[in-house]
Design a protein around this motif. Structure first.
Motif, short mmCIF file in Angstrom:
data_model
loop_
_atom_site.label_atom_id
_atom_site.label_comp_id
_atom_site.label_asym_id
_atom_site.label_seq_id
_atom_site.Cartn_x
_atom_site.Cartn_y
_atom_site.Cartn_z
N GLY A 163 0.80 -1.23 0.00
CA GLY A 163 0.00 0.00 0.00
C GLY A 163 0.82 1.26 0.00
O GLY A 163 0.26 2.36 -0.17
N SER A 165 2.89 3.78 -1.77
CA SER A 165 3.06 4.12 -3.17
C SER A 165 4.47 4.63 -3.44
O SER A 165 4.92 5.60 -2.81
N SER A 174 -7.80 3.00 -10.65
CA SER A 174 -8.65 2.94 -9.45
C SER A 174 -8.69 1.51 -8.92
O SER A 174 -8.38 0.55 -9.64
N LYS A 175 -9.09 1.40 -7.67
CA LYS A 175 -9.19 0.09 -7.04
C LYS A 175 -10.31 -0.75 -7.67
O LYS A 175 -10.22 -1.97 -7.72
N ASP A 176 -11.36 -0.10 -8.14
CA ASP A 176 -12.46 -0.85 -8.77
C ASP A 176 -12.00 -1.49 -10.07
O ASP A 176 -12.29 -2.67 -10.34
N GLU A 178 -8.91 -2.18 -10.78
CA GLU A 178 -7.93 -3.21 -10.38
C GLU A 178 -8.63 -4.51 -9.99
O GLU A 178 -8.20 -5.60 -10.37
N ALA A 179 -9.72 -4.41 -9.22
CA ALA A 179 -10.45 -5.62 -8.78
C ALA A 179 -11.02 -6.37 -9.98
O ALA A 179 -10.98 -7.61 -10.02
N ASP A 209 -2.04 -2.65 -10.46
CA ASP A 209 -1.41 -2.02 -9.29
C ASP A 209 -1.83 -0.55 -9.25
O ASP A 209 -1.06 0.36 -9.60
N ALA A 210 -3.05 -0.31 -8.80
CA ALA A 210 -3.60 1.06 -8.84
C ALA A 210 -2.91 1.98 -7.85
O ALA A 210 -2.76 3.19 -8.12
N ASP A 211 -2.45 1.49 -6.71
CA ASP A 211 -1.84 2.36 -5.70
C ASP A 211 -0.35 2.57 -5.93
O ASP A 211 0.29 3.37 -5.25
N CYS A 217 -2.61 -6.70 -7.45
CA CYS A 217 -3.78 -7.32 -6.81
C CYS A 217 -3.56 -7.45 -5.32
O CYS A 217 -3.18 -6.49 -4.67
N SER A 218 -3.74 -8.61 -4.76
CA SER A 218 -3.58 -8.80 -3.31
C SER A 218 -2.26 -9.49 -2.96
O SER A 218 -2.11 -10.02 -1.85
#
Length: 230
Positions: A163, A165, A174-176, A178-179, A209-211, A217-218
């Motif tokens: 997390g 950056s 964005s995280k959306d 990315e998901a 890797d949006a951040d 991802c995870s």
């Protein structure tokens, strides 16, 4: 005189009160048998013979079947087997078969000694020992880099937290998004491997890797870092 009469009367009364003792031989046929024998001797007819009664065999130690009756040894053997066949109890016992399939004779000294001597056992042990090979460790192969990215080596080369950056990303990331993009991978390791193969961590062409922490991802480098420390 009067006293004697009284004593005699008393004795007579006592004798009358005593019960009659039955004849132990009466009613069992001995008197009839003796009379018949005497008449046969006088008339010259054959003398009646006395019936011979054979006592039953002693079966106190014989096995008992399900109905409670004594059975012979042959019948007992048949009951024990349950196949209805009988075996002569006087017949010799069957001989065991040597080296039957599935039966080990390692506890039979005669059988083992007949197969191999102690000297032959020692020679066989020495032969097996001579065939042992001890594999010596060798150096690990050197990676040339042509195999593609290595997520283990990448995890150990990083120091930032998940997390945090450190890489610039597009304003549209964005995280959306990315998901949605990460849903195409069956595991985080595969997502990280494809992320590194597509220009990551500097560039995020597939939006994984949006951040901008360098971890797609995870995926997390923490397990690999912990394994290296231990």
């Amino acid at each position: 005189m009067r006293s004697l009469l009284l004593v005699s009367a008393a004795l007579t009364g006592l004798a009358a009160c005593q019960p009659t003792v039955p004849d132990s031989a009466a009613g069992v046929g001995f008197d009839n048998y003796d009379r018949a024998r005497r008449e046969a001797l006088l008339n010259g007819s054959p003398t009646p013979q006395t019936a011979t009664i054979t006592p039953p065999p002693d079966v106190s130690g014989a096995p008992i079947n399900a109905s409670g009756d004594p059975v012979t040894e042959m019948a007992a053997a048949a009951l024990a087997r349950g196949d209805g066949t009988t075996v002569d109890p006087l017949a010799p016992a069957p001989q065991s078969v040597s080296n039957a399939a599935g039966i080990s004779e390692e506890n039979n000294f005669d059988a083992v000694s007949g197969e191999r001597s102690i000297a032959e056992d020692a020679a066989l042990i020495a032969q097996n020992s001579a065939q042992y090979q001890q594999v010596q460790p060798t150096a690990l192969p050197t990676r040339t880099g042509a195999e593609g990215p290595n997520i283990v080596a990448y995890a150990l080369s990083t120091t930032n937290a998940v997390g945090q950056s450190i890489y610039s990303r597009s304003a549209f990331a964005s995280k959306d998004k990315e998901a949605r993009n990460c849903a195409a991978y069956s595991s985080a390791d595969l997502a990280q491997l494809d992320f590194l193969s597509s220009g990551g961590p500097d560039r995020d062409r597939k939006g994984l890797d949006a951040d901008g922490d360098g971890f797609a991802c995870s995926w997390s480098p923490a397990p690999f870092r912990a394994a290296a420390r231990n």
